[in-house]
Design a protein around this motif. Structure first.
Motif, PDB file in Angstrom:
ATOM      1  N   GLU B  92       1.030  -1.264   0.052  1.00  0.00           N
ATOM      2  CA  GLU B  92       0.103   0.067  -0.100  1.00  0.00           C
ATOM      3  C   GLU B  92       1.017   1.122   0.039  1.00  0.00           C
ATOM      4  OE1 GLU B  92      -2.716  -0.560  -0.924  1.00  0.00           O
ATOM      5  OE2 GLU B  92      -4.202  -1.038   0.676  1.00  0.00           O
ATOM      6  N   ASN B  93       2.064   1.108   0.693  1.00  0.00           N
ATOM      7  CA  ASN B  93       2.728   2.288   0.953  1.00  0.00           C
ATOM      8  C   ASN B  93       3.652   2.647  -0.405  1.00  0.00           C
ATOM      9  OD1 ASN B  93       5.678   3.284   1.739  1.00  0.00           O
ATOM     10  ND2 ASN B  93       4.286   4.089   3.526  1.00  0.00           N
ATOM     11  N   LYS B  95       2.838   1.463  -3.320  1.00  0.00           N
ATOM     12  CA  LYS B  95       1.695   1.688  -4.432  1.00  0.00           C
ATOM     13  C   LYS B  95       1.546   3.387  -4.393  1.00  0.00           C
ATOM     14  CE  LYS B  95      -2.686   1.464  -3.428  1.00  0.00           C
ATOM     15  NZ  LYS B  95      -3.984   0.922  -2.961  1.00  0.00           N
ATOM     16  N   ALA B  96       1.438   4.055  -3.495  1.00  0.00           N
ATOM     17  CA  ALA B  96       1.248   5.516  -3.190  1.00  0.00           C
ATOM     18  C   ALA B  96       2.273   6.136  -4.124  1.00  0.00           C
ATOM     19  CB  ALA B  96       1.322   6.085  -1.867  1.00  0.00           C
TER      20      ALA B  96
END
Lengths: 504, 352
Positions: B92-93, B95-96
């Motif tokens: 998630e991190n 991806k940002a």
């Protein structure tokens, strides 16, 4: 080279705290804000324990924490470890190490999902050993586990009435804290809010200290139905009503989010950020412990969501959990109504989850997880604040992940004012100046919003003030200005006056 | 590969990013970082970038699961088997960093698949992976996914078993020859040459067999010999119980490191332990003292390489390696003899 011994290494195991010691042993605790700490003390005393709140952690505690435990701790642990050690050292000087070990035990939160915070027993142990307090008893309470008897002996009975007392204490002090932060920036007589809050918390201390004793099942029914707490909060509401406010002061509203300890404490551990923001001209929207506990409840229930259709009984447990969640929110709202529905509502966990979903998975736990992202978006979309001030300990493992994911959020909503502050305990100027940069923009935005509202309604500040003078009740701290389509208090007030004058 | 093979994906169509390297990060991950954190997570930007921008043939899917729990041999004996909060949330991190200006994956025509997977809860995994691949692999059924997950686990177990057997062979050789070996205590990603910097390879070059704690043999005879006395004395309930040294047993890799330290303290031929730890590793941080204490109390040599980052500190590693081998040369026999004398008779390693 190390010298071999025949004895293998074993972890620190505290001597149990027994029932017979209840009258002679004082439970030390801390790490929250002073309002809830005072009320928790009352709950413990009400249950027959001697309890003492540790002083608020200071920079000296931070240095001690770094000195006596392993290198590289996150700053909440350095603060709390140093705080305990410095307090005990002071006591040792007066009564000696042996007496200190006999007279006190320390109770603190343990597990925190995947985060290393739950594994800091080693740091406490090392700190105690390095301070010559090997015999001191320290107990960690897992946040998801109430029965600690196996680890700590039968001295501390975390029974249902006491748990409910703690929960209701959190509700009540959250409500008081929320209202306090809404009122203080606008008080006409400086210091009046602080005096009322102090008085109210002392009053709640007595209320919780004198809470009637009930058997476990009766306690549940009693807490859910009694007017005992609503009456008390109405009295607090009455105390607040004596404060006169000037809500026409244009102030940016700053929502505090972040790691639990840093967003909760008020003092050196977070650079006194609440007070600093107020001094800089902001209205602070504090982080309620109630919301954190609602999040924990949601996290727990997600497991049953995942196991629905896989594990027998998961759906039933989920259903029961949802009922508990509903009761939790209903209770909070019932108490909130007793405060004139002035304190902020608790956001729906489902809404927070939905908002955060494109950026952060709801099952990733540790820290605030997806709630950190969800709360920022919730405040932004619902105009609850002009700016988010996110407090994260330096090297906090889970929070850095949520903050990283916020890069995607900012990419999509570039006008969301977001100030992630890395808190180390020292390097205060660096963190505050970073916050000040965003706050400057928030101030401009609040002023722009206020000017727009005046232009939209065709009112002038003098006309609004004249209307307030004509209706003095509107200048009371307990007068409820409905949340319109503005984030700022002053802008909302103008909209409300315009409604009353039929100018909208 | 067991999973994808069972789903009917040609192994030639499964592309792994290469080993971590500074060059990879520079070329493919630059400007994609969103926060400063440990290198094992930070370097993932470079891996993603390599898969998105560095392939001759365009990829269709970028698969990067968020692994919540790990299937550990200690499951059931410890509180939880969670992964590190940074590792689990890394997809998630990272991806940002690929979304903040534009959706790089969409622009490259790549589907980004990051299912949340609780690998230590096998009943849940088919559901999690099925939901993750929904709309990505057309026509996929729940049954197919359940079967594929089963085969994936089988492949994993077969791999682990094979390496554990190998480790046992090494230990038996050490026992037979009365020779020292080294145990590496580290997290799984330290096996990546760009993260662990192949420090253990440098040590092996001096002729010392190297064992990784993750693949240490867990055969009942060996476990009973090593931990039987502790169980009978009531310190622990099973060989994989670590409550005597680490009560908050939530993190899978931390648990295994603590267990590895206990094993090292009890197996005579492990004369030296080498600990690897990455810069800013918050999971390792609270374990520094107990791990060192557990090992050194038994008289076993302990050396740690902390704060490993993107650059291999080749000069200092060389000096440390020479120091370690010097100590081993000088003290290994003595250490083995003393540890043998302290342990119960009948070691199963020495009986073949």
């Amino acid at each position: 080279m190390a010298i071999a011994t025949t004895e293998h290494y074993r972890a620190y195991t505290p001597k149990p705290f027994t029932r017979a010691e209840r009258d002679s042993v004082t439970i030390l605790f801390g790490g929250l804000h002073w309002r809830i700490e005072r009320v928790l003390q009352a709950v413990l005393e009400n249950s027959g324990y001697r309890a003492r709140v540790l002083p608020i952690a200071t920079k000296e505690d931070l240095l001690t924490g770094r000195e006596v435990a392993d290198i590289g701790q996150c700053c909440p642990t350095s603060f709390t470890t140093g705080n305990l050690v410095n307090f005990l050292r002071g006591e040792v000087k007066q009564i000696g190490a042996q007496e200190v070990a006999k007279r006190y035990i320390y109770l603190t939160a343990g597990s925190c999902g995947a985060c290393r915070f739950g594994q800091y027993h080693q740091s406490y142990e090392l700190a105690l050993r390095n301070s010559g307090l090997d015999a001191f008893r320290m107990f960690l309470m897992a946040q998801d586990q109430l029965d600690q008897k196996a680890a700590m002996g039968d001295g501390l009975d975390l029974n249902l009435p006491m748990t409910l007392g703690c929960l209701w204490g959190i509700f009540c002090t959250d409500l008081v804290q929320d209202l306090e932060y809404q009122v203080r920036p606008y008080e006409v007589v400086p210091g009046q809010t602080d005096a009322v809050v102090k008085d109210s918390v002392e009053y709640l201390y007595e209320v919780f200290r004198n809470r009637p004793a009930r058997t476990p099942y009766k306690a549940v029914f009693w807490h859910l139905t009694t007017p005992y707490f609503t009456r008390a909060l109405r009295e607090v509401y009455r105390k607040f009503s004596e404060i006169e406010v000037d809500r026409l002061r244009v102030k940016p509203k700053v929502k505090i989010t972040g790691e639990f300890y840093l967003q909760t404490v008020e003092g050196d551990p977070n650079y006194n950020i609440h007070r600093w923001l107020e001094a800089e001209g902001a209205e602070v929207y504090p982080a309620a412990i109630t919301v954190w506990m609602d999040y924990l409840l949601r996290l727990g229930l997600q497991r049953f969501e995942d196991y629905s259709g896989i594990e027998k009984g998961a759906r039933l447990k989920l259903g029961l959990g949802r009922v508990a969640q509903g009761i939790y929110r209903w209770t909070f709202n019932r108490l909130r109504r007793a405060m004139g529905s002035l304190p902020h509502e608790i956001p729906s966990q489902f809404e927070l989850r939905r908002l955060a979903a494109p950026y952060f998975h709801s099952r990733l736990d540790g820290g605030e997880g997806d709630m950190l992202v969800g709360k920022a978006l919730w405040a932004y979309h619902r105009k609850k604040a002009h700016m988010i001030c996110e407090l994260s300990p330096y090297s906090c493992m889970p929070n850095t992940m949520s903050i990283g994911a916020m890069a995607g959020v900012i990419g999509k909503y570039p006008d969301l004012l977001y100030a992630p502050l890395e808190i180390k305990g020292d390097a205060e100027v660096h963190a505050l100046s970073r916050c000040q940069m965003i706050l400057t923009e928030a101030k401009k935005r609040a002023q722009r919003e206020f000017d727009d509202v005046l232009a939209r309604t065709g009112l002038t500040v003098d006309e609004v003030r004249a209307s307030l003078d004509a209706h003095p009740e509107m200048k009371r701290a307990t007068y409820r200005v409905p949340h319109g389509d503005a984030a700022g208090t002053a802008a909302d007030l103008v909209l409300h006056v315009a409604d009353r004058l039929g100018r909208r | 590969m067991g999973l994808f093979g069972a789903l009917g994906i040609d192994p030639r169509n499964v592309v792994f990013s290469s080993d971590t390297s500074e060059e990879q990060g520079r070329q493919f991950g630059k400007g994609r970082g969103t926060v400063d954190c440990c290198y094992p997570v930070k370097c993932i930007s470079g891996h993603y970038g390599e898969l998105v921008f560095g392939q001759k043939q365009k990829l269709d899917i970028l698969f990067s699961p968020m692994i919540y729990t790990l299937p550990s041999f200690m499951s059931g004996h410890v509180a939880r088997t969670l992964t590190c909060p940074r590792v689990m949330a890394a997809p998630e991190n990272i991806k940002a960093g690929f979304l903040k200006e534009a959706d790089v994956f969409a622009e490259a025509g790549i589907k980004y698949v990051t299912p949340f997977v609780s690998l230590d809860e096998p009943p849940l995994v088919p559901k999690q992976l099925f939901e993750g691949f929904q709309g990505v692999l057309p026509g996929l059924t729940r049954e197919e996914m359940a079967k594929a997950v089963g085969e994936g686990y089988q492949a994993l177990h077969a791999f682990n078993d094979r390496l554990r057997r190998k480790s046992r062979e090494v230990l038996e050789w050490c026992a037979r020859e009365d020779r020292a070996c080294l145990l590496v205590l580290a997290r799984p990603y330290h096996m990546d040459p760009g993260i662990g910097h192949e420090i253990e390879v440098d040590l092996q070059a001096y002729g010392y067999p190297i064992l990784w704690m993750q693949y240490f043999p867990t055969d009942p005879d060996l476990m009973d010999w090593a931990f039987g006395e502790d169980i009978r004395a009531g310190f622990i309930k099973s060989p994989f119980d670590i409550r005597d040294v680490w009560p908050s047993s939530y993190s899978s890799n931390t648990n295994e490191i603590l267990w590895g330290a206990k094993v090292a303290a009890r197996i005579p031929w492990i004369a030296c332990v080498v600990r690897l730890s990455s810069y800013e590793c918050g999971m390792d941080q609270p374990t520094y003292t107990p791990v060192q204490q557990i090992i050194e109390r038994s008289g076993t040599l302990f050396f740690s390489f902390q704060d490993l980052d993107s650059t291999k500190p080749a000069g200092s590693v060389k000096i440390r390696v020479e120091t370690i081998t010097h100590y081993l040369e000088k003290y290994a026999r003595e250490i083995i003899a003393r540890k043998k004398a302290a342990m119960a008779p009948g070691c199963p390693l020495a009986q073949r």
